[in-house]
Scaffold this motif. Structure first.
Motif, PDB file in Angstrom:
ATOM      1  N   SER A  57      -1.811  -1.746  -8.458  1.00  0.00           N
ATOM      2  CA  SER A  57      -2.839  -1.674  -7.416  1.00  0.00           C
ATOM      3  C   SER A  57      -3.948  -0.981  -7.769  1.00  0.00           C
ATOM      4  N   LEU A  58      -3.845   0.044  -8.519  1.00  0.00           N
ATOM      5  CA  LEU A  58      -5.021   0.662  -8.994  1.00  0.00           C
ATOM      6  C   LEU A  58      -5.884  -0.095  -9.849  1.00  0.00           C
ATOM      7  N   SER A 107       4.367   5.190 -10.960  1.00  0.00           N
ATOM      8  CA  SER A 107       4.848   3.774 -10.740  1.00  0.00           C
ATOM      9  C   SER A 107       4.087   2.627 -11.307  1.00  0.00           C
ATOM     10  N   GLU A 145       4.092  -0.154 -10.209  1.00  0.00           N
ATOM     11  CA  GLU A 145       3.475  -0.838  -8.873  1.00  0.00           C
ATOM     12  C   GLU A 145       2.301  -0.573  -8.560  1.00  0.00           C
ATOM     13  N   HIS A 146       2.200   0.909  -8.498  1.00  0.00           N
ATOM     14  CA  HIS A 146       1.051   1.516  -7.904  1.00  0.00           C
ATOM     15  C   HIS A 146      -0.003   1.241  -9.132  1.00  0.00           C
ATOM     16  N   ASP A 195      -0.244   7.709 -12.478  1.00  0.00           N
ATOM     17  CA  ASP A 195       0.877   7.601 -11.390  1.00  0.00           C
ATOM     18  C   ASP A 195       2.190   6.950 -12.353  1.00  0.00           C
ATOM     19  N   GLU A 200       0.861  -1.137   0.023  1.00  0.00           N
ATOM     20  CA  GLU A 200       0.060  -0.061   0.169  1.00  0.00           C
ATOM     21  C   GLU A 200       0.796   1.201  -0.108  1.00  0.00           C
ATOM     22  N   HIS A 201       0.199   2.345  -0.269  1.00  0.00           N
ATOM     23  CA  HIS A 201       0.950   3.606  -0.525  1.00  0.00           C
ATOM     24  C   HIS A 201       1.192   4.314   0.792  1.00  0.00           C
ATOM     25  N   THR A 249      -1.842   4.057  -5.089  1.00  0.00           N
ATOM     26  CA  THR A 249      -2.485   2.728  -5.157  1.00  0.00           C
ATOM     27  C   THR A 249      -3.796   2.857  -4.999  1.00  0.00           C
TER      28      THR A 249
END
Length: 301
Positions: free
Chosen positions: A107-108, A101, A103-104, A99, A2-3, A48
């Motif tokens: 998650s989104l 990232s 990785e983010h 974003d 998580e962010h 995220t």
């Protein structure tokens, strides 16, 4: 993952933006003319979609330009701005989450599963926010669309050129976190102008070099001795404080937007230091008075 970023002020910020989105979409649902327009919600620093707050520790993950101090006394999961927008009862036609990232972004993408009815309306972009927004503002048909843009940077990533692009649409309502104490005030050194790289970054964010005259003065006791110095910058002293820096930024917004909230909301940490200003500006000349009236109410302390 998580962010991790923010504190109680983060919740306050999201709660107020949530209220605005509710009011905004109520208008676009009930007003016959407005209901014919397409609607966008764009979050340029989406993270995220959910935020795990940081522990109570002040540290810098990177430069003041790219990251911010994490400031919180708790450690729990809370909804991020993307989630807040998606859960609105009256839904936008399009959701754009940006974003840098990957990785983010991954998650989104999970939000599509949490909101399956909105999955085909969600666009996730791995991109630089400034580049993407400026192109998006140029290429979107603003005769038939309207938008709310949320700029929630960690530090000083937002360029003035991006804010100008938003203003030129004449169709976007902008919520912006201005990094007042988080970055700007720290770059304004006390006894001389900031170093070249810092000065350049301030100019990119304000869109002008007039911050130099606004925030620095020659000490009176040294004014008669200026002729002795080849470099006048050496005798300049910082005269800015949180109030004057915020007022300067609001004044800058008013040069390009027809409607600007005069009193942004300071978002403070646990020691009562203002980290950010939650600012609002409306680009649509027709809708600006109503938009600012709503925003002013929401921004009240």
């Amino acid at each position: 993952m998580e962010h991790a970023f923010g504190g109680p002020w983060t919740e306050d910020k999201l709660r107020r933006v949530d209220k605005y989105l509710e009011a905004y979409m109520t208008i676009f649902t009930r007003n016959e003319t407005a209901s014919k327009l397409g609607t966008y919600y764009l979050d340029a620093f989406a993270g995220t979609g959910r935020i795990a707050s940081a522990v109570a520790e002040d540290r810098v993950e990177g430069s003041l330009f790219e990251d911010a101090l994490e400031d919180d006394d708790t450690n729990y999961l809370k909804e991020g701005s993307a989630y807040v927008a998606l859960r609105q009862e009256n839904q936008f036609d399009n959701y754009v989450f940006i974003d840098r990232s990957r990785e983010h972004a991954a998650s989104l993408d999970r939000l599509r599963h949490e909101f399956p009815d909105l999955a085909d309306r969600i666009t996730i972009e791995v991109a630089d926010a400034n580049d993407f927004l400026q192109k998006w503002c140029r290429n979107t048909n603003w005769k038939s669309n309207r938008a709310v843009v949320f700029l929630d940077p960690y530090g000083m990533q937002v360029d003035w050129a991006t804010i100008e692009a938003i203003a030129r649409t004449k169709a976007v309502d902008l919520w912006l976190l201005f990094p007042l104490g988080q970055a700007v005030n720290r770059l304004l050194t006390r006894k001389r102008l900031p170093e070249a790289a810092h000065a350049e970054r301030l100019t990119r964010m304000f869109g002008t070099e007039s911050w130099r005259e606004a925030f620095y003065r020659t000490p009176e006791k040294e004014s008669d001795a200026l002729m002795l110095f080849d470099n006048e910058e050496a005798v300049l002293e910082k005269q800015a404080n949180f109030d004057s820096i915020g007022a300067f930024f609001v004044k800058r917004l008013k040069t390009i937007f027809p409607g600007v909230a005069e009193k942004p909301l300071p978002l403070k940490n646990s020691t009562n230091v203002p980290l950010y200003l939650l600012c609002f500006a409306a680009a649509n000349p027709v809708g600006a008075p109503t938009a600012v009236k709503i925003a002013n109410h929401i921004l009240k302390p």
